[in-house]
Write an enzyme that holds these catalytic residues in place. Structure first.
Site, PDB file in Angstrom:
ATOM      1  CD  GLU A  27      -3.008  -0.835   0.201  1.00 44.53           C
ATOM      2  OE1 GLU A  27      -3.243   0.157  -0.391  1.00 44.53           O
ATOM      3  OE2 GLU A  27      -3.390  -1.945  -0.096  1.00 44.53           O
ATOM      4  CD  GLU A  68      -4.321   4.587   3.273  1.00 42.87           C
ATOM      5  OE1 GLU A  68      -5.125   3.708   2.377  1.00 42.87           O
ATOM      6  OE2 GLU A  68      -4.573   5.621   3.499  1.00 42.87           O
TER       7      GLU A  68
END
Length: 117
Positions: A27, A68
């Site tokens: 990510e 996140e």
């Protein structure tokens, strides 16, 4: 009743560490936010602020990382269900993005108020 194994602290901790490793590998947004956190942590330690303000600064940037992580979990779950475009899948992913956006906004406003005061 769920088929759930007994709680094991070591195994559960290893699952969490594996999740963090995977986030760091895959990510890019998480990597960027983690880099910002590494930069911001020394700033929090060395600025001349009350302990309460320092905690607020720490909590708000930690909130961005948590948001996140939640967003990544939502996106992966949606992608597991379908890789085709679906309006509800888009809505779920948009909500995950909104979580991150709001956490970054709260973090930015908190930092500005505390540091400019």
């Amino acid at each position: 009743m769920r088929n759930q194994p007994k709680y094991n602290f070591i195994k559960n901790t290893s699952y969490a560490v594996n999740g963090l490793k995977d986030l760091i590998k895959s990510e890019s947004s998480f990597k960027i936010e983690l880099l910002f956190s590494i930069i911001l942590l020394p700033i929090i330690i060395f600025i001349d602020q009350t302990l309460t303000n320092k905690l607020l600064l720490f909590i708000t940037f930690s909130g961005v990382l948590l948001a996140e992580i939640i967003n990544s979990a939502i996106e992966r779950t949606v992608d597991l269900v379908t890789l085709e475009f679906h309006h509800m899948a888009k809505r779920a992913k948009d909500v995950g993005s909104a979580i991150v956006f709001i956490s970054i906004t709260i973090c930015t406003i908190t930092w500005l108020i505390i540091l400019l005061n």
